[in-house]
Scaffold this motif. Sequence first.
Motif, PDB file in Angstrom:
ATOM      1  N   VAL A  57     -12.340  25.239 102.359  1.00  0.00           N
ATOM      2  CA  VAL A  57     -11.662  23.940 102.283  1.00  0.00           C
ATOM      3  C   VAL A  57     -10.360  24.077 101.496  1.00  0.00           C
ATOM      4  O   VAL A  57      -9.328  23.515 101.878  1.00  0.00           O
ATOM      5  N   ILE A  58     -10.397  24.845 100.391  1.00  0.00           N
ATOM      6  CA  ILE A  58      -9.177  25.069  99.617  1.00  0.00           C
ATOM      7  C   ILE A  58      -8.197  25.908 100.446  1.00  0.00           C
ATOM      8  O   ILE A  58      -6.988  25.643 100.464  1.00  0.00           O
ATOM      9  N   PHE A  59      -8.733  26.911 101.146  1.00  0.00           N
ATOM     10  CA  PHE A  59      -7.927  27.746 102.032  1.00  0.00           C
ATOM     11  C   PHE A  59      -7.241  26.886 103.093  1.00  0.00           C
ATOM     12  O   PHE A  59      -6.105  27.145 103.480  1.00  0.00           O
ATOM     13  N   GLY A  60      -7.930  25.832 103.535  1.00  0.00           N
ATOM     14  CA  GLY A  60      -7.375  24.933 104.537  1.00  0.00           C
ATOM     15  C   GLY A  60      -6.802  23.664 103.943  1.00  0.00           C
ATOM     16  O   GLY A  60      -6.737  22.626 104.601  1.00  0.00           O
ATOM     17  N   GLY A  61      -6.365  23.757 102.674  1.00  0.00           N
ATOM     18  CA  GLY A  61      -5.853  22.574 101.980  1.00  0.00           C
ATOM     19  C   GLY A  61      -4.660  21.933 102.652  1.00  0.00           C
ATOM     20  O   GLY A  61      -4.456  20.719 102.557  1.00  0.00           O
ATOM     21  N   GLY A  62      -3.849  22.756 103.335  1.00  0.00           N
ATOM     22  CA  GLY A  62      -2.682  22.195 104.006  1.00  0.00           C
ATOM     23  C   GLY A  62      -3.061  21.175 105.055  1.00  0.00           C
ATOM     24  O   GLY A  62      -2.364  20.176 105.254  1.00  0.00           O
ATOM     25  N   ILE A  82     -13.884  18.848 111.399  1.00  0.00           N
ATOM     26  CA  ILE A  82     -12.695  19.512 111.945  1.00  0.00           C
ATOM     27  C   ILE A  82     -12.522  20.892 111.321  1.00  0.00           C
ATOM     28  O   ILE A  82     -12.230  21.877 112.013  1.00  0.00           O
ATOM     29  N   LEU A  83     -12.724  20.977 110.004  1.00  0.00           N
ATOM     30  CA  LEU A  83     -12.592  22.264 109.320  1.00  0.00           C
ATOM     31  C   LEU A  83     -13.680  23.238 109.758  1.00  0.00           C
ATOM     32  O   LEU A  83     -13.424  24.439 109.884  1.00  0.00           O
ATOM     33  N   CYS A  84     -14.886  22.712 109.984  1.00  0.00           N
ATOM     34  CA  CYS A  84     -15.980  23.580 110.451  1.00  0.00           C
ATOM     35  C   CYS A  84     -15.639  24.200 111.806  1.00  0.00           C
ATOM     36  O   CYS A  84     -16.011  25.349 112.082  1.00  0.00           O
ATOM     37  N   GLN A  85     -14.936  23.445 112.633  1.00  0.00           N
ATOM     38  CA  GLN A  85     -14.534  23.963 113.945  1.00  0.00           C
ATOM     39  C   GLN A  85     -13.474  25.061 113.825  1.00  0.00           C
ATOM     40  O   GLN A  85     -13.260  25.830 114.764  1.00  0.00           O
ATOM     41  N   LYS A  86     -12.817  25.105 112.654  1.00  0.00           N
ATOM     42  CA  LYS A  86     -11.761  26.098 112.427  1.00  0.00           C
ATOM     43  C   LYS A  86     -12.255  27.297 111.608  1.00  0.00           C
ATOM     44  O   LYS A  86     -11.451  28.170 111.238  1.00  0.00           O
ATOM     45  N   ILE A  87     -13.555  27.345 111.308  1.00  0.00           N
ATOM     46  CA  ILE A  87     -14.066  28.390 110.417  1.00  0.00           C
ATOM     47  C   ILE A  87     -13.789  29.788 110.967  1.00  0.00           C
ATOM     48  O   ILE A  87     -13.292  30.669 110.248  1.00  0.00           O
ATOM     49  N   LEU A  88     -14.113  30.018 112.233  1.00  0.00           N
ATOM     50  CA  LEU A  88     -13.933  31.366 112.798  1.00  0.00           C
ATOM     51  C   LEU A  88     -12.470  31.822 112.786  1.00  0.00           C
ATOM     52  O   LEU A  88     -12.180  32.948 112.352  1.00  0.00           O
ATOM     53  N   PRO A  89     -11.516  30.990 113.236  1.00  0.00           N
ATOM     54  CA  PRO A  89     -10.104  31.415 113.129  1.00  0.00           C
ATOM     55  C   PRO A  89      -9.665  31.645 111.680  1.00  0.00           C
ATOM     56  O   PRO A  89      -8.898  32.580 111.412  1.00  0.00           O
ATOM     57  N   PHE A 169       1.089  31.869 103.263  1.00  0.00           N
ATOM     58  CA  PHE A 169       1.041  30.655 104.070  1.00  0.00           C
ATOM     59  C   PHE A 169       0.395  30.867 105.441  1.00  0.00           C
ATOM     60  O   PHE A 169       0.575  30.037 106.337  1.00  0.00           O
ATOM     61  N   SER A 170      -0.346  31.941 105.594  1.00  0.00           N
ATOM     62  CA  SER A 170      -0.990  32.207 106.886  1.00  0.00           C
ATOM     63  C   SER A 170      -1.931  31.086 107.294  1.00  0.00           C
ATOM     64  O   SER A 170      -1.999  30.702 108.464  1.00  0.00           O
ATOM     65  N   SER A 171      -2.684  30.558 106.316  1.00  0.00           N
ATOM     66  CA  SER A 171      -3.641  29.486 106.640  1.00  0.00           C
ATOM     67  C   SER A 171      -2.930  28.215 107.070  1.00  0.00           C
ATOM     68  O   SER A 171      -3.431  27.455 107.908  1.00  0.00           O
ATOM     69  N   TYR A 172      -1.734  27.981 106.516  1.00  0.00           N
ATOM     70  CA  TYR A 172      -0.974  26.785 106.891  1.00  0.00           C
ATOM     71  C   TYR A 172      -0.448  26.916 108.317  1.00  0.00           C
ATOM     72  O   TYR A 172      -0.436  25.951 109.080  1.00  0.00           O
ATOM     73  N   VAL A 173       0.011  28.122 108.650  1.00  0.00           N
ATOM     74  CA  VAL A 173       0.463  28.366 110.026  1.00  0.00           C
ATOM     75  C   VAL A 173      -0.707  28.186 110.987  1.00  0.00           C
ATOM     76  O   VAL A 173      -0.557  27.602 112.071  1.00  0.00           O
ATOM     77  N   LEU A 174      -1.869  28.675 110.587  1.00  0.00           N
ATOM     78  CA  LEU A 174      -3.063  28.575 111.432  1.00  0.00           C
ATOM     79  C   LEU A 174      -3.450  27.123 111.681  1.00  0.00           C
ATOM     80  O   LEU A 174      -3.644  26.705 112.832  1.00  0.00           O
TER      81      LEU A 174
END
Length: 279
Positions: A57-62, A82-89, A169-174
């Motif tokens: 969740v912190i990784f996906g804070g953006g 929504i974040l759970c759906q993005k776990i694998l990427p 910022f890789s996670s933000y781009v993702l």
Amino acid sequence: SNWKELVLFFAPIQALILLIVILFDFNIFDGESVVLSILAVIALVILWAVTFFRKLVIFGGGFIASDIEKGEKNSVMQRYKILCQKILPMLHVGALSLVIIWAFATITIVLGAIIFLLPFVLLGLVARVSPSIIEFIPWQSQMITFSAFFVVFFAIIIANLLFFVSIWFSSYVLLLEEKKGLDAIASSFMYVYGRRWQIVWRLVILITSFIPVLILLAPIYYKIIANAIGQMALVYAFGLQPVFPEVPRNLALWRDVLGAFASLVYTPVFVVLNYFLWK
């Protein structure tokens, strides 16, 4: 202006972590019962899973900050979904980032070792041609060793810091541009290129988000350490085998509760500062 929404987003995760930790503080799962042992394992698995999810969740804070800024009225559970759906990427990008960081660190350490040893190799070659140089080496070798070590050491740290900033910022781009894998990492490199030092000192400012942790937990850890030193002094006085004493339950509870509260303060600040630095 959105601190309540941010805190409410992180609160369920932190509350569940705190609940499980408190159960262990009260030794609820202690005993020889098979049922208690199974429950202890289940509790540990849940604790690991929730802690891991919190890091994601912190990784996906953006994503969270962007969602709030756009005025999206998604519920906390919808955002979790929504974040759970993005776990694998996210795991894919995280794993690639770790491999790339490890590879770069290995290369810089190897190069650093070569640079560190180079003066001694050169002196050795010169000494073969002109043995009189050996008389010069003893009183200069210590200075050369320390100088080379510190130059190489700090060069390695700076190089790895700048490299780490490049993929920060890789996670933000993702999550915000929906680019995946190496594409997300490469995009982060391109965005950061030419701005590394500007970003480095701003990331240093991000450390201020951890001030609440220091303020709240420093007195507790001081008491824990003071209590441990007192007990270990008695152990040494009686000539017993030194063992770090168990943290008293009341101090452990204060540590866990205040730690959870501090986390709810610093995590939203950390996430928001990162998001606006990304922007």
